[in-house]
Design a protein around this motif. Sequence first.
Motif, mmCIF file in Angstrom:
data_model
loop_
_atom_site.group_PDB
_atom_site.id
_atom_site.type_symbol
_atom_site.label_atom_id
_atom_site.label_comp_id
_atom_site.label_asym_id
_atom_site.label_seq_id
_atom_site.Cartn_x
_atom_site.Cartn_y
_atom_site.Cartn_z
ATOM 1 N N GLU A 1 12.527 -8.577 -23.220
ATOM 2 C CA GLU A 1 13.643 -9.377 -23.699
ATOM 3 C C GLU A 1 13.921 -9.046 -25.163
ATOM 4 O OE1 GLU A 1 12.795 -13.567 -23.589
ATOM 5 O OE2 GLU A 1 14.900 -14.105 -23.784
ATOM 6 N N ILE B 1 14.113 -5.934 -14.590
ATOM 7 C CA ILE B 1 14.276 -7.045 -15.539
ATOM 8 C C ILE B 1 15.214 -6.617 -16.664
ATOM 9 C CG2 ILE B 1 13.087 -8.466 -17.269
ATOM 10 C CD1 ILE B 1 10.673 -8.564 -15.409
ATOM 11 N N ASN C 1 4.532 -10.408 -8.124
ATOM 12 C CA ASN C 1 4.891 -11.832 -8.109
ATOM 13 C C ASN C 1 5.492 -12.324 -6.795
ATOM 14 O OD1 ASN C 1 7.568 -10.965 -8.094
ATOM 15 N ND2 ASN C 1 7.742 -11.059 -10.326
ATOM 16 N N ARG D 1 18.807 -8.233 -17.737
ATOM 17 C CA ARG D 1 19.073 -8.693 -19.103
ATOM 18 C C ARG D 1 20.351 -8.098 -19.666
ATOM 19 N NH1 ARG D 1 16.571 -13.081 -20.620
ATOM 20 N NH2 ARG D 1 14.603 -13.137 -19.538
ATOM 21 N N SER E 1 17.946 -15.094 -11.636
ATOM 22 C CA SER E 1 17.609 -14.082 -12.643
ATOM 23 C C SER E 1 16.151 -13.652 -12.568
ATOM 24 C CB SER E 1 17.934 -14.611 -14.049
ATOM 25 O OG SER E 1 17.154 -15.752 -14.318
ATOM 26 N N PHE E 2 15.425 -14.180 -11.611
ATOM 27 C CA PHE E 2 14.015 -13.808 -11.484
ATOM 28 C C PHE E 2 13.895 -12.591 -10.574
ATOM 29 C CE2 PHE E 2 9.662 -14.100 -9.857
ATOM 30 C CZ PHE E 2 8.955 -14.374 -11.021
ATOM 31 N N VAL E 3 13.330 -11.537 -11.086
ATOM 32 C CA VAL E 3 13.233 -10.307 -10.304
ATOM 33 C C VAL E 3 11.895 -10.285 -9.566
ATOM 34 C CG1 VAL E 3 13.345 -7.801 -10.369
ATOM 35 C CG2 VAL E 3 14.585 -9.148 -12.084
ATOM 36 N N GLY F 1 7.044 -9.519 -20.352
ATOM 37 C CA GLY F 1 8.463 -9.810 -20.239
ATOM 38 C C GLY F 1 9.115 -10.188 -21.559
ATOM 39 N N ARG F 2 8.346 -10.809 -22.419
ATOM 40 C CA ARG F 2 8.938 -11.206 -23.701
ATOM 41 C C ARG F 2 9.331 -10.007 -24.521
ATOM 42 N NH1 ARG F 2 4.856 -15.854 -24.747
ATOM 43 N NH2 ARG F 2 5.725 -17.151 -23.110
ATOM 44 N N GLY G 1 3.722 -13.954 -20.931
ATOM 45 C CA GLY G 1 4.954 -13.192 -20.759
ATOM 46 C C GLY G 1 5.132 -12.578 -19.380
ATOM 47 N N LEU G 2 4.390 -13.065 -18.403
ATOM 48 C CA LEU G 2 4.507 -12.468 -17.069
ATOM 49 C C LEU G 2 5.377 -13.294 -16.123
ATOM 50 C CD1 LEU G 2 0.900 -11.053 -16.589
ATOM 51 C CD2 LEU G 2 2.915 -9.968 -17.571
ATOM 52 N N GLY G 3 6.035 -14.322 -16.666
ATOM 53 C CA GLY G 3 7.043 -15.004 -15.849
ATOM 54 C C GLY G 3 6.677 -16.389 -15.347
ATOM 55 N N LYS G 4 5.613 -16.992 -15.862
ATOM 56 C CA LYS G 4 5.230 -18.324 -15.382
ATOM 57 C C LYS G 4 6.317 -19.353 -15.682
ATOM 58 C CE LYS G 4 1.505 -18.497 -17.948
ATOM 59 N NZ LYS G 4 1.548 -17.166 -18.566
ATOM 60 N N THR G 5 6.709 -19.401 -16.948
ATOM 61 C CA THR G 5 7.703 -20.391 -17.339
ATOM 62 C C THR G 5 9.019 -20.150 -16.601
ATOM 63 O OG1 THR G 5 6.663 -20.725 -19.475
ATOM 64 C CG2 THR G 5 8.988 -21.312 -19.304
ATOM 65 N N HIS G 6 9.369 -18.886 -16.476
ATOM 66 C CA HIS G 6 10.609 -18.556 -15.763
ATOM 67 C C HIS G 6 10.556 -19.125 -14.334
ATOM 68 C CE1 HIS G 6 13.962 -15.344 -15.224
ATOM 69 N NE2 HIS G 6 14.100 -16.305 -14.326
ATOM 70 N N ARG H 1 16.931 -16.997 -27.191
ATOM 71 C CA ARG H 1 16.837 -18.207 -26.418
ATOM 72 C C ARG H 1 17.162 -19.425 -27.278
ATOM 73 N NH1 ARG H 1 11.461 -18.807 -22.984
ATOM 74 N NH2 ARG H 1 12.149 -16.895 -22.015
HETATM 75 P P1 ADP Z 1 5.088 -16.804 -19.440
HETATM 76 O O1 ADP Z 1 5.532 -18.219 -19.302
HETATM 77 O O2 ADP Z 1 4.270 -16.342 -18.281
HETATM 78 O O3 ADP Z 1 4.421 -16.516 -20.739
HETATM 79 P P2 ADP Z 1 7.917 -16.254 -19.359
HETATM 80 O O4 ADP Z 1 8.273 -16.904 -18.079
HETATM 81 O O5 ADP Z 1 8.281 -16.959 -20.609
HETATM 82 O O6 ADP Z 1 6.364 -15.867 -19.390
HETATM 83 O O7 ADP Z 1 8.526 -14.780 -19.346
HETATM 84 C C1 ADP Z 1 8.723 -14.012 -20.518
HETATM 85 C C2 ADP Z 1 10.034 -13.286 -20.440
HETATM 86 O O8 ADP Z 1 10.005 -12.334 -19.395
HETATM 87 C C3 ADP Z 1 11.185 -14.215 -20.119
HETATM 88 O O9 ADP Z 1 12.292 -13.747 -20.822
HETATM 89 C C4 ADP Z 1 11.372 -14.056 -18.639
HETATM 90 O O10 ADP Z 1 12.700 -14.323 -18.267
HETATM 91 C C5 ADP Z 1 11.009 -12.594 -18.448
HETATM 92 N N1 ADP Z 1 10.452 -12.349 -17.128
HETATM 93 C C6 ADP Z 1 9.147 -12.346 -16.768
HETATM 94 N N2 ADP Z 1 9.014 -12.081 -15.463
HETATM 95 C C7 ADP Z 1 10.249 -11.918 -14.970
HETATM 96 C C8 ADP Z 1 10.787 -11.614 -13.683
HETATM 97 N N3 ADP Z 1 9.994 -11.420 -12.617
HETATM 98 N N4 ADP Z 1 12.131 -11.508 -13.572
HETATM 99 C C9 ADP Z 1 12.926 -11.692 -14.633
HETATM 100 N N5 ADP Z 1 12.497 -11.976 -15.866
HETATM 101 C C10 ADP Z 1 11.180 -12.088 -16.046
#
Ligand code: ADP
Length: 476
Positions: free
Chosen positions: A345, A308, A149, A312, A142-144, A341-342, A180-185, A116
């Motif tokens: 990746e 996911i 979720n 990627r 790109s969000f699955v 998710g991290r 790592g569960l997708g909040k930021t995404h 990243r």
């Molecule tokens: P958080 O903010 O919850 O700690 P992130 O949003 O940073 O987590 O997600 C961590 C990684 O996992 C990122 O690379 C993100 O793209 C990926 N990821 C998590 N959930 C998903 C999803 N549902 N679809 C695609 N990628 C995801």
Amino acid sequence: MTNPEQERWSRVKEKLRAEVGEDIFQSWFSRMDLERIEQHTAHLSVPTRFLKSWIQSHYTDRVLACWQGVNAEVQRIEVSVRSAMIRTAVPKAKTPEIVETGRDPRIPRLDIGDLRAAYAPVSTGHDALGGSPLDLRLTFESFVIGRSNTLAHAAAKQVALARRGEPVMFNPLYIHAGVGLGKTHLLQATTWAGNNGAERKVLYLTAEKFMYGFVSALRTQTALAFKEALRGIDVLVIDDLQFLQGKSTQAEFCHTLNALIDAGRQVVIAADRPPTDLESLDDRVRSRLAGGLVVEMGPLGEELRLEILKTRVTAARQYHPSFDVPAPVLAYIAKSVTHNGRDLEGAINRLLAHNKLTGQPVTMEMAEREVRDLIRPQEPKRVKIEDIQRIVARQYNVSRADLLSSRRTANVVRPRQVAMYLAKTLTLRSLPEIGRRFGGRDHTTVLHAVRKIEGLVGNDAMLADEIEVLKRQLQE
Ligand code: ADP
Ligand code: MG
């Protein structure tokens, strides 16, 4: 920079991660890079001034100690702000460009655990306020979507696609989930999509940026301008709210939240815990946060992990067409890298790095070797105080209300003590917080209960068994 140096840097980071824990590591150190080592000084860089000053004031000794554990020659660390920030408006095309930030692109980096960083951070265009940089790849496309979720995704999408002036359905939208569960995404996807039409202004801020923006605005005496700017936006998105610290920042956050919500603006928040567990915030803010829609995103299921991974690989193939990961390897990673998710990746990045640097195709054997350390024992489940109360009450045949009540008869005193003990040992909540959640008791009462049960389990095998059974039920 030489590869051995990078390798040592990776070890330093691992040490740090182990010492401070994943959350803190991700928040403060995941974007720290090693620039060079010169005259016994490790020159490190971070993307923001805030991170720099935070790390300098809180973690200098820690970071140095980690360095010395790996490379005794390092006697000082120097933290600087990386300057190569590319500023553009919201891009029309979704194709990310790879732009190197201040690094010699001819030198392959072995440690590309965080690809990243190789993408240019892009500002949202709200620079008066300085939104946090957005990652081009974190979009709805790109969000699955999976079982864990669906609701959070639907709510976020609704927020993103709403039109200016339309009544807001749930406010704030509060999304919580573990690391790592997708909040930021999801939050960044909402910001991208919401800003696309340019009809509305969606501002994405990390809590850290909120603090930094506010603190620096105060310092330059433009707090009013800051507030005005904040109020001029339609959707405020705040990530990692659990890191909001400091009384004045919190008071300001509270005002901002109230002002925005009362004016019918949308607020979206992510944190690693539900509003009730944000211990450092005061009750009014907590209840305001809980008053909208609160959605939890659960762990990523195996199917979701596989999807996911596929996404990627497809993304990586845009730039590295020869990169291919056979289906059984993907299935193996989806099955074994369960953490978050991290790590998924990270796993793909490693395969890509290996493939690029050695030219060898990705095989099962290589995958097993490369991702070995990402296969961790299952994270213990996040245990909630409510669940503890519910399960203890059921076990001892009392009601949850009894546990919270002031009754002091033996048949509720012991279960109450057991429940407090479990709350202390299975959650990260502080004694005062636990007291509050048990009908507003004092922290000394909780401490007494914890000591009492600790003392008893040593001698009372039956109680020890009971507690084991309760723990197992809670962690299932
Ligand atoms: P958080 O903010 O919850 O700690 P992130 O949003 O940073 O987590 O997600 C961590 C990684 O996992 C990122 O690379 C993100 O793209 C990926 N990821 C998590 N959930 C998903 C999803 N549902 N679809 C695609 N990628 C995801
Ligand atoms: Mg995050």
